[in-house]
Structure formats: C-alpha cells, structure tokens
Design an enzyme around this catalytic site. Structure first.
Site, short mmCIF file in Angstrom:
data_model
loop_
_atom_site.label_atom_id
_atom_site.label_comp_id
_atom_site.label_asym_id
_atom_site.label_seq_id
_atom_site.Cartn_x
_atom_site.Cartn_y
_atom_site.Cartn_z
N ARG A 261 4.09 -0.88 -3.39
CA ARG A 261 3.98 -0.63 -1.96
C ARG A 261 4.65 -1.75 -1.18
O ARG A 261 4.45 -2.92 -1.46
CB ARG A 261 2.50 -0.53 -1.55
CG ARG A 261 1.84 0.63 -2.24
CD ARG A 261 0.40 0.81 -1.86
NE ARG A 261 -0.17 1.88 -2.70
CZ ARG A 261 -1.42 2.29 -2.63
NH1 ARG A 261 -2.24 1.74 -1.75
NH2 ARG A 261 -1.83 3.25 -3.42
N ARG A 276 -3.61 -8.27 -1.40
CA ARG A 276 -2.63 -7.28 -0.93
C ARG A 276 -1.26 -7.68 -1.46
O ARG A 276 -0.66 -8.63 -1.00
CB ARG A 276 -2.62 -7.24 0.61
CG ARG A 276 -1.79 -6.11 1.19
CD ARG A 276 -2.00 -6.00 2.68
NE ARG A 276 -3.32 -5.49 3.01
CZ ARG A 276 -3.65 -4.19 3.04
NH1 ARG A 276 -2.75 -3.28 2.75
NH2 ARG A 276 -4.87 -3.82 3.34
N GLU A 348 -11.91 -3.37 -1.15
CA GLU A 348 -11.83 -1.99 -1.62
C GLU A 348 -11.18 -1.96 -3.01
O GLU A 348 -10.06 -2.41 -3.20
CB GLU A 348 -10.97 -1.18 -0.64
CG GLU A 348 -10.81 0.26 -1.05
CD GLU A 348 -9.55 0.88 -0.44
OE1 GLU A 348 -9.29 0.66 0.75
OE2 GLU A 348 -8.84 1.58 -1.18
N SER A 351 -10.69 4.28 -3.81
CA SER A 351 -10.72 5.19 -2.68
C SER A 351 -10.69 6.57 -3.30
O SER A 351 -9.78 6.89 -4.05
CB SER A 351 -9.48 4.93 -1.83
OG SER A 351 -9.62 5.53 -0.58
N ARG A 389 -8.07 -6.42 -7.23
CA ARG A 389 -9.30 -6.77 -6.54
C ARG A 389 -10.49 -6.81 -7.50
O ARG A 389 -11.43 -7.56 -7.29
CB ARG A 389 -9.54 -5.81 -5.39
CG ARG A 389 -8.43 -5.96 -4.35
CD ARG A 389 -8.49 -4.93 -3.29
NE ARG A 389 -7.33 -5.04 -2.41
CZ ARG A 389 -7.06 -4.17 -1.46
NH1 ARG A 389 -7.86 -3.12 -1.28
NH2 ARG A 389 -6.01 -4.34 -0.69
#
Length: 422
Positions: A261, A276, A348, A351, A389
């Site tokens: 990403r 991130r 997070e 999801s 994470r």
RNA sequence: GGAGAGGUGGCCGAGUGGUCGAAGGCACCCGCUUGCUAAGCGGCUUCUCGUCGAAAGACGGGACGGGAGUUCGAAUCUCCCCCUCUCCGCCA
C-alpha cells in the site's frame, strides 16, 4: 455494484445510504441517465427486431430462387441507422457506468450511523487496557535493543516505511504466518491458497479497490498490473465470471500474501515503528456463501479471526464500525484491535467485512439455485491476522522487566525457544 | 522466443452463412419403478438485458474467448487481440 433495480424502484434507500456514509453524490443525475439509456436501448431493439424480420423473409424468398432487392435495401438502411445509434448508446453506457461505479454499498441495518471512530460501537473484549507494573518500551526501542528489527537498513534497501526483520524477529514473523495458516486450515475448515500478488485492473474493480483507492496501490510501469493490496483481491476474484453450484458453497479460502500500500496522504501520522508500512504480511480469510447462510458465515469468520488473537493471549476488543468508517464496498465491518502497552494504543489487526452481493455483482460471481435460476453470492473477508501489528502486540505485551520477550505458548513450537533475549 | 492445435451451455462435447440457443452425454430438478448402498424408465433445465405486469408470465434484443469487418442475415467467412494445450529453444 448496487442493484440497478433499486435505482428505479427504491432510490430513497440509496439516498439514505449515501447520507449515512457522508457521501456527496447527485443521485438524480444517475437516475436520469439510467432512464435515457434504457429508452435508447428499447429504440435500438425495435429496429433490430424489424431487421431480423426482414432477413428472415429474404432468406425464405432466396430459397425460392427470388432476389428481393427492395427488402434487402430496406434492411441495409436499417443496419446503417442501427450502427449510428449503437455508437451513441455505447457512449451513454460508458457515462452511466462511470457514475454507477461510485455508488457505495448500502450499510446493514445494524451499522451505527456516524462519521468517525467515536461512533464505532464496542462489541466485546477488553474495555480497558491492562496496566503493566513496569514501563513497557515501545516496539521500536525493544526491537532495536534485541537486534530483531533493522529499520535503518530497510530504508536503505527499499525506502522509509518498510520493515526488515532480523534473526529472531524474522523467525517470529514467520512463526506468526505459519501459526495463522495452520489454525485456519486445521481448526476452521479453510482451504489454503498461495496466489499471485500481481493483479489486473478487472480484479481490483471486482473487489472495489478501483476506482476509489486506485492512488493507494502500486502499479507496474510496463504491464497493466497492480501489486496486491490484500489477498482479498486474488481470493475473491478466483471465481470471477463463474456460476458456482449451491452444493459447493460455502467456499472458505485462506491465503498468506505480502500486501502493498502506498499509504499516500498518511505521512505525518504513525511515523514511528511499524504500525503503518508500505509492505506487510497478512493471512487473509475469504468466503463465498449463499445469501441465506451469508450472515451466519460472516459471524463465524469474525470468531475465526478472534480465535487467533485469543490463542496468542493478547488484550483485544471487537468493534462494529460506523457507517462513515467503513470502506465503500462493505455492508458491515467489524474491527479487532489489540492493545500495545508500549505505544499505549489500540491497533487494528483485523477488519472483517461482509459485502453481501456488492462485490459479486461487480465481479459477476453467481451460484445456481437448487432447481432454477441463478443469484449472486455473498462475499466476505477478514484478516486472520495482519502481522506487523500482531508482532508489535507480542513484543510489547510479552516484554519482561529485564528486557526480554517471552514467546506465547501457541508459538513455541514454531519458534523452538521460550523467549527472545539473553 | 519459434511452430502447430484449440477456445461453443453448470461441466464434457457436436455443429454444410439462414428453422442453431445450439445434437449427444454428464450433472441438476420433478415424477415413476424396483427390496438394497444404488440402479432403471420418463420428463424438465443456457445465460443475460429491455418492455409490459402486483405476480405468474408474455413479447422482444443480445450472447458460441474479446473486438472490428464482409453480408439482407455470422458459432460458421476475413482481420486484430487475449488465453489454453502440444512440440522445439532458453532458463530460475
């Protein structure tokens, strides 16, 4: 893709959905566009019907040895005018599609309405984070001290926001991936897939990353391919343009892939550490189900992902995302967050989203109903889990006062040691 | 990279430019039959879009890998592109 019938018969539901999501979009233009294109379609169809009639007559007469010049001329003229009208029609369809593809999914009734994280609803788990009895170091400090991450050299060989795991760090990362795959294949009935991570534009359109998130993906310069942002893309597109058999549903797939990403626009936030990054590892769950069993499978998927967090004995909570916080293809999304005591933040790690028939319409994934007819399947996916994470959560939650990291019981057989450090 | 073969319904597989939306088979669904891990017999079922309809449905358009062309008319003829398979070469 939303159901086009809804555009004509129940536009208020769409309007309400747009409002819930906080999306500004002129629906009346879309509706008008739809009406225009259908009128034009009907007109063309009538002309074609007439032409077919003529052709049939010509055929009959020719077999009798006649040359019906008049009829043939009329048909020729018809074909000409059809061609012209079809060109205009193509243009109308293109414009219409450009509008429709921006319509987001309709949120499920249970989704709380709101614009930001404050409207998300706590579902279950730990309401308050645990309080460690010593000052836990954030992961970037403890990992540097133990020499299991090398972010400086990651920058040298790839750029900022890339990760280089080293030694026991690399082993821990690999252990997590293997543990997640084994858990879902042996305990939860998923079939393991190891897919390509370059995908063509049709696939990204099918799952809904394009058009909305196009700028967040890495694109190849010389080929029309994108680096996969999540294994949801290959797994959900596996059955693109297919009609599945009801007896083969539900289909459950799990895949490990790296995910890429660009994170454009997110600079300035979460700068430290590896929360991130541009490339990360994730084990992803994807299911195809009938509409009837869709939500049961979805809840099961949530508990499958939750099982991974539980097995690692990490403090976590499940939240139901509000309408404004969901991605645009999703009808309902749960997040699983773990607590990182060094960063003092909830992160997070998963999801889990149900798309109902939204993705299936875009990707044309159907199933044959018992007896007669076809219908679009429900698709859903969830991380099970994303590693960076989870890695952070382990390094921070399993940290000892003397600067070691204990290994969670579930990972010991993958690691072969009880702790990292000394 | 070179040469050849081929892409047709949920699947396999036929198909002389016009009664082909497509034979046959499998599968599916619905009956019937049979006393034994299933078989036999009969029947049914392509998908999609539009118009009308509350619905059942009726009528019409389109689809034989994708696109363009020839023709009154294309699964069938021509061109371009994509993909698969076989052989050869190269190679991790």
């Amino acid at each position: 893709m939303i159901e086009l019938k809804m555009l004509r018969e129940d536009p208020d539901t769409i309007r309400a959905a747009l409002k819930k999501r906080g999306v500004e979009l002129d629906l009346d233009t879309v509706i008008e566009m739809d009406r225009t294109r259908r009128a034009s379609m009907t007109e063309i169809q009538e002309l074609k019907s007439r032409r077919n009639e003529l052709s049939e007559k010509v055929g009959t007469l020719k077999r009798k040895g006649e040359e019906p010049e008049e009829l043939m001329k009329e048909a020729r003229l018809l074909t000409e005018s059809i061609k012209k009208k079809e060109e205009d029609q193509r243009e109308l369809e293109r414009k219409f599609e450009d509008l429709v593809k921006w319509l987001p999914n309709i949120p499920h009734d249970s989704v709380p309405v709101g614009t930001g994280p404050e409207a998300n609803r706590f579902v279950r788990g730990d309401r308050t984070p645990p309080q460690p009895e010593f000052e836990v170091l954030p992961h970037w400090e403890i990992c540097e001290a133990l020499d299991i991450l090398d972010l400086k050299r990651a920058t040298k060989i790839a750029g900022s926001r890339f990760v280089l795991y080293k030694g026991m760090g690399a082993l821990l990362e690999r252990a997590l991936i293997n543990f997640f795959l084994d858990l879902h294949t042996t305990q939860h009935g998923y079939t393991e897939i190891f897919p390509p991570v370059l995908n063509p534009v049709e696939c990204l359109y099918g799952t809904g990353q394009i058009p909305k998130l196009e700028s967040d993906m890495y694109r190849c310069r010389d080929d029309a391919l994108y680096l996969t942002p999540t294994a949801e893309v290959p797994l959900t597109n596996m059955h693109r343009e297919e009609i599945l058999l009801a007896k083969d549903l539900p289909k459950r797939y799990v895949a490990y892939t790296p995910c890429f990403r660009r994170e454009a626009g997110s600079y300035g936030k979460e700068v430290r550490g590896i929360t991130r990054v541009h490339q990360f590892n994730k084990v992803e769950l994807v299911k195809y189900a009938t509409p009837e069993e869709g939500y049961a499978e979805f809840e099961k998927m949530l508990s499958d992902a939750e099982a991974a967090v539980r097995a690692l004995e990490l403090p976590y909570r499940v939240t139901l995302l509000c309408s404004g916080d969901m991605t645009f293809a999703s009808a309902i999304t749960y997040d699983i967050e773990v607590y990182a005591p060094g960063m003092k933040e909830w992160l997070e790690v998963s999801s889990i989203s149900c798309y109902e028939q939204y993705q299936a319409r875009r990707a044309n994934i159907r199933y044959r109903k018992s007896g007669k007819g076809t219908d679009f399947v429900y698709t859903m996916n969830g991380s099970g889990l994303a590693t960076p994470r989870t890695f952070i959560a382990i390094v921070e939650n399993y940290q000892t006062k003397d600067g070691r990291i204990r290994i969670p019981d579930a990972l010991k057989r993958y690691m072969g040691v009880d702790s990292i450090g000394r």
